[in-house]
Design a protein around this motif. Structure first.
Motif: not given
Length: 116
Positions: A43-45, A93-97, A37-39, A108-110
């Motif tokens: 803006k919304q994620r 940018y976020y990773c999700a599982a 994902y990105r935010q 935590q995002g990059t």
């Protein structure tokens, strides 16, 4: 509990490339889906890309043809290859599982910043 750690973000010029990595503290085989994902500020994620355990991929229209999501189950990792970057790709940018349609765990995002 699974810990997800993203890396690979940074500052790049428009047209450049970056490869994001998401390392999981345990096996990712248990998850039906891994996603990026990105935010962006104000803006919304939003969902950028996802990949299922059967290697079915899905992309946001805005990144189709430029981004590629992949996974390495042996390394418990998910990647996002980003090419032809645009200033509008600037975001955290976020990773999700996820299991059962829910994103249960988040990194935590990059930060990715694309300069024009």
């Amino acid at each position: 509990q699974v810990l997800l750690v993203e890396s690979g973000g940074g500052l790049v010029q428009a047209g450049g490339s970056l490869r994001l990595s998401c390392a999981a503290s345990g096996t990712i085989l248990r998850f039906n889906r891994m996603a990026w994902y990105r935010q962006a500020p104000g803006k919304q994620r939003e969902l950028v890309a996802s990949i299922t355990s059967r290697i079915t991929t899905n992309y946001a229209d805005s990144v189709k043809g430029r981004f590629t999501i992949s996974r390495d189950n042996a390394k418990n990792a998910v990647y996002l290859q980003m090419n032809s970057l645009k200033p509008e790709d600037t975001a955290v940018y976020y990773c999700a599982a996820g299991l059962g349609g829910i994103d249960n765990y988040w990194g935590q995002g990059t930060q990715v910043t694309v300069s024009s």
